[in-house]
Design a protein around this motif. Structure first.
Motif, PDB file in Angstrom:
ATOM      1  N   PHE A  43       3.408   5.481  -2.692  1.00 53.41           N
ATOM      2  CA  PHE A  43       3.761   6.554  -1.771  1.00 53.41           C
ATOM      3  C   PHE A  43       2.767   7.708  -1.859  1.00 53.41           C
ATOM      4  O   PHE A  43       2.435   8.315  -0.835  1.00 53.41           O
ATOM      5  CB  PHE A  43       5.203   7.023  -2.004  1.00 53.41           C
ATOM      6  CG  PHE A  43       6.190   6.084  -1.383  1.00 53.41           C
ATOM      7  CD1 PHE A  43       6.732   6.341  -0.147  1.00 53.41           C
ATOM      8  CD2 PHE A  43       6.555   4.909  -2.029  1.00 53.41           C
ATOM      9  CE1 PHE A  43       7.618   5.460   0.448  1.00 53.41           C
ATOM     10  CE2 PHE A  43       7.429   4.021  -1.448  1.00 53.41           C
ATOM     11  CZ  PHE A  43       7.969   4.294  -0.205  1.00 53.41           C
ATOM     12  N   GLN A  44       2.280   7.986  -3.052  1.00 57.94           N
ATOM     13  CA  GLN A  44       1.266   9.008  -3.198  1.00 57.94           C
ATOM     14  C   GLN A  44      -0.037   8.566  -2.520  1.00 57.94           C
ATOM     15  O   GLN A  44      -0.709   9.360  -1.871  1.00 57.94           O
ATOM     16  CB  GLN A  44       1.014   9.339  -4.678  1.00 57.94           C
ATOM     17  CG  GLN A  44       2.185   9.996  -5.375  1.00 57.94           C
ATOM     18  CD  GLN A  44       3.305   9.005  -5.744  1.00 57.94           C
ATOM     19  OE1 GLN A  44       3.147   7.791  -5.660  1.00 57.94           O
ATOM     20  NE2 GLN A  44       4.443   9.544  -6.125  1.00 57.94           N
ATOM     21  N   HIS A  45      -0.362   7.285  -2.674  1.00 58.17           N
ATOM     22  CA  HIS A  45      -1.571   6.739  -2.041  1.00 58.17           C
ATOM     23  C   HIS A  45      -1.506   6.899  -0.517  1.00 58.17           C
ATOM     24  O   HIS A  45      -2.511   7.190   0.123  1.00 58.17           O
ATOM     25  CB  HIS A  45      -1.741   5.266  -2.417  1.00 58.17           C
ATOM     26  CG  HIS A  45      -2.807   4.570  -1.646  1.00 58.17           C
ATOM     27  ND1 HIS A  45      -4.151   4.847  -1.803  1.00 58.17           N
ATOM     28  CD2 HIS A  45      -2.733   3.610  -0.687  1.00 58.17           C
ATOM     29  CE1 HIS A  45      -4.846   4.088  -0.981  1.00 58.17           C
ATOM     30  NE2 HIS A  45      -4.014   3.331  -0.303  1.00 58.17           N
ATOM     31  N   LEU A  46      -0.330   6.727   0.047  1.00 60.36           N
ATOM     32  CA  LEU A  46      -0.164   6.836   1.503  1.00 60.36           C
ATOM     33  C   LEU A  46       0.111   8.272   1.948  1.00 60.36           C
ATOM     34  O   LEU A  46       0.397   8.515   3.117  1.00 60.36           O
ATOM     35  CB  LEU A  46       0.967   5.908   1.965  1.00 60.36           C
ATOM     36  CG  LEU A  46       0.725   4.415   1.744  1.00 60.36           C
ATOM     37  CD1 LEU A  46       1.967   3.613   2.058  1.00 60.36           C
ATOM     38  CD2 LEU A  46      -0.458   3.936   2.571  1.00 60.36           C
ATOM     39  N   HIS A  47       0.059   9.205   0.991  1.00 60.23           N
ATOM     40  CA  HIS A  47       0.307  10.629   1.270  1.00 60.23           C
ATOM     41  C   HIS A  47       1.717  10.878   1.795  1.00 60.23           C
ATOM     42  O   HIS A  47       1.926  11.704   2.682  1.00 60.23           O
ATOM     43  CB  HIS A  47      -0.739  11.194   2.245  1.00 60.23           C
ATOM     44  CG  HIS A  47      -2.137  10.983   1.802  1.00 60.23           C
ATOM     45  ND1 HIS A  47      -2.676  11.631   0.711  1.00 60.23           N
ATOM     46  CD2 HIS A  47      -3.118  10.160   2.275  1.00 60.23           C
ATOM     47  CE1 HIS A  47      -3.927  11.232   0.548  1.00 60.23           C
ATOM     48  NE2 HIS A  47      -4.219  10.338   1.472  1.00 60.23           N
ATOM     49  N   VAL A  89       5.940  -1.131  11.457  1.00 60.83           N
ATOM     50  CA  VAL A  89       4.890  -0.493  12.258  1.00 60.83           C
ATOM     51  C   VAL A  89       4.371   0.743  11.522  1.00 60.83           C
ATOM     52  O   VAL A  89       3.158   0.984  11.455  1.00 60.83           O
ATOM     53  CB  VAL A  89       5.417  -0.125  13.665  1.00 60.83           C
ATOM     54  CG1 VAL A  89       4.442   0.765  14.406  1.00 60.83           C
ATOM     55  CG2 VAL A  89       5.703  -1.394  14.468  1.00 60.83           C
ATOM     56  N   SER A  90       5.279   1.520  10.953  1.00 62.07           N
ATOM     57  CA  SER A  90       4.875   2.722  10.207  1.00 62.07           C
ATOM     58  C   SER A  90       4.013   2.372   9.004  1.00 62.07           C
ATOM     59  O   SER A  90       3.066   3.107   8.673  1.00 62.07           O
ATOM     60  CB  SER A  90       6.110   3.499   9.755  1.00 62.07           C
ATOM     61  OG  SER A  90       6.837   3.957  10.867  1.00 62.07           O
ATOM     62  N   ALA A  91       4.324   1.279   8.341  1.00 58.71           N
ATOM     63  CA  ALA A  91       3.516   0.852   7.190  1.00 58.71           C
ATOM     64  C   ALA A  91       2.090   0.527   7.628  1.00 58.71           C
ATOM     65  O   ALA A  91       1.118   0.923   6.972  1.00 58.71           O
ATOM     66  CB  ALA A  91       4.151  -0.356   6.505  1.00 58.71           C
ATOM     67  N   HIS A  95      -1.187   2.647   6.322  1.00 55.93           N
ATOM     68  CA  HIS A  95      -2.325   2.019   5.641  1.00 55.93           C
ATOM     69  C   HIS A  95      -3.619   2.250   6.420  1.00 55.93           C
ATOM     70  O   HIS A  95      -4.670   2.507   5.825  1.00 55.93           O
ATOM     71  CB  HIS A  95      -2.079   0.526   5.431  1.00 55.93           C
ATOM     72  CG  HIS A  95      -1.125   0.235   4.320  1.00 55.93           C
ATOM     73  ND1 HIS A  95      -1.456   0.405   2.998  1.00 55.93           N
ATOM     74  CD2 HIS A  95       0.160  -0.196   4.331  1.00 55.93           C
ATOM     75  CE1 HIS A  95      -0.428   0.085   2.239  1.00 55.93           C
ATOM     76  NE2 HIS A  95       0.570  -0.285   3.031  1.00 55.93           N
ATOM     77  N   PHE A  96      -3.539   2.177   7.724  1.00 53.99           N
ATOM     78  CA  PHE A  96      -4.721   2.454   8.550  1.00 53.99           C
ATOM     79  C   PHE A  96      -5.179   3.895   8.357  1.00 53.99           C
ATOM     80  O   PHE A  96      -6.375   4.167   8.231  1.00 53.99           O
ATOM     81  CB  PHE A  96      -4.396   2.188  10.027  1.00 53.99           C
ATOM     82  CG  PHE A  96      -5.511   2.541  10.962  1.00 53.99           C
ATOM     83  CD1 PHE A  96      -6.600   1.695  11.119  1.00 53.99           C
ATOM     84  CD2 PHE A  96      -5.485   3.727  11.679  1.00 53.99           C
ATOM     85  CE1 PHE A  96      -7.635   2.025  11.974  1.00 53.99           C
ATOM     86  CE2 PHE A  96      -6.513   4.068  12.537  1.00 53.99           C
ATOM     87  CZ  PHE A  96      -7.595   3.211  12.694  1.00 53.99           C
ATOM     88  N   VAL A  98      -4.966   5.906   5.847  1.00 53.06           N
ATOM     89  CA  VAL A  98      -5.629   6.244   4.573  1.00 53.06           C
ATOM     90  C   VAL A  98      -6.869   5.392   4.329  1.00 53.06           C
ATOM     91  O   VAL A  98      -7.487   5.491   3.270  1.00 53.06           O
ATOM     92  CB  VAL A  98      -4.662   6.152   3.366  1.00 53.06           C
ATOM     93  CG1 VAL A  98      -3.527   7.144   3.509  1.00 53.06           C
ATOM     94  CG2 VAL A  98      -4.157   4.738   3.161  1.00 53.06           C
ATOM     95  N   GLY A  99      -7.223   4.557   5.295  1.00 57.33           N
ATOM     96  CA  GLY A  99      -8.445   3.780   5.172  1.00 57.33           C
ATOM     97  C   GLY A  99      -8.316   2.494   4.386  1.00 57.33           C
ATOM     98  O   GLY A  99      -9.334   1.957   3.935  1.00 57.33           O
ATOM     99  N   ASP A 100      -7.105   1.995   4.221  1.00 59.71           N
ATOM    100  CA  ASP A 100      -6.942   0.711   3.531  1.00 59.71           C
ATOM    101  C   ASP A 100      -7.556  -0.405   4.376  1.00 59.71           C
ATOM    102  O   ASP A 100      -7.700  -0.273   5.591  1.00 59.71           O
ATOM    103  CB  ASP A 100      -5.464   0.418   3.273  1.00 59.71           C
ATOM    104  CG  ASP A 100      -4.888   1.238   2.133  1.00 59.71           C
ATOM    105  OD1 ASP A 100      -5.683   1.750   1.316  1.00 59.71           O
ATOM    106  OD2 ASP A 100      -3.658   1.359   2.048  1.00 59.71           O
ATOM    107  N   GLY A 101      -7.867  -1.503   3.721  1.00 58.70           N
ATOM    108  CA  GLY A 101      -8.506  -2.631   4.383  1.00 58.70           C
ATOM    109  C   GLY A 101      -7.597  -3.329   5.387  1.00 58.70           C
ATOM    110  O   GLY A 101      -6.384  -3.089   5.434  1.00 58.70           O
TER     111      GLY A 101
END
Length: 140
Positions: A43-47, A89-91, A95-96, A98-101
């Motif tokens: 959750f911290q990673h996704l802000h 959809v929110s997930a 992820h998009f 925060v720049g995840d692959g």
């Protein structure tokens, strides 16, 4: 009818398993996943604020129960399907953002497709049950 039941229960089981996995994993001290999950938490990673973890965990658990327990009113099941769709959809968007692959973006969208199949077969089973009830009332 048997094929419809198999498809419905298989897809519903997959969706529910994914939701249960995420509830458990996001509440572990060391979640399974990329290294960033273990160091800063998903959750911290996704802000996202930590209270979202609690809200999503409760909502997902209730949604799983709504889909799996027989006799739950249809409107409740509809809310569970809608909630899961919004969550998936929110997930993907989170992820998009925060720049995840691509894997992290596509993964929830694939499960959204499985959810849609479950929903379609949920409605198909309802229609079949209504048709069967209508035939039985005419025969009586």
């Amino acid at each position: 009818m048997k094929k419809d039941n198999i498809i419905y229960w298989t897809t519903t089981g997959i969706v529910c398993a994914v939701m249960v996995y995420s509830v458990i994993n996001f509440n572990l001290k060391n979640p399974i996943g990329p290294e960033v999950y273990r160091t800063e938490g998903p959750f911290q990673h996704l802000h996202l604020p930590d209270y979202m973890r609690i809200e999503l965990s409760i909502a997902k658990a209730l949604g799983v129960l709504a889909l799996l327990i027989p006799g739950v009113p249809g409107k409740i099941k509809e809310f569970a399907y809608a909630g899961f769709a919004i969550t998936l959809v929110s997930a993907a968007i989170a992820h998009f953002s925060v720049g995840d692959g691509p894997v992290f973006i596509i993964d929830p969208l694939l499960f959204l497709c499985v959810l849609v199949v479950s929903y379609v077969y949920y409605n198909r089973r309802l229609q079949t049950a209504k048709a069967r009830a209508g035939r039985q009332s005419v025969m009586a």
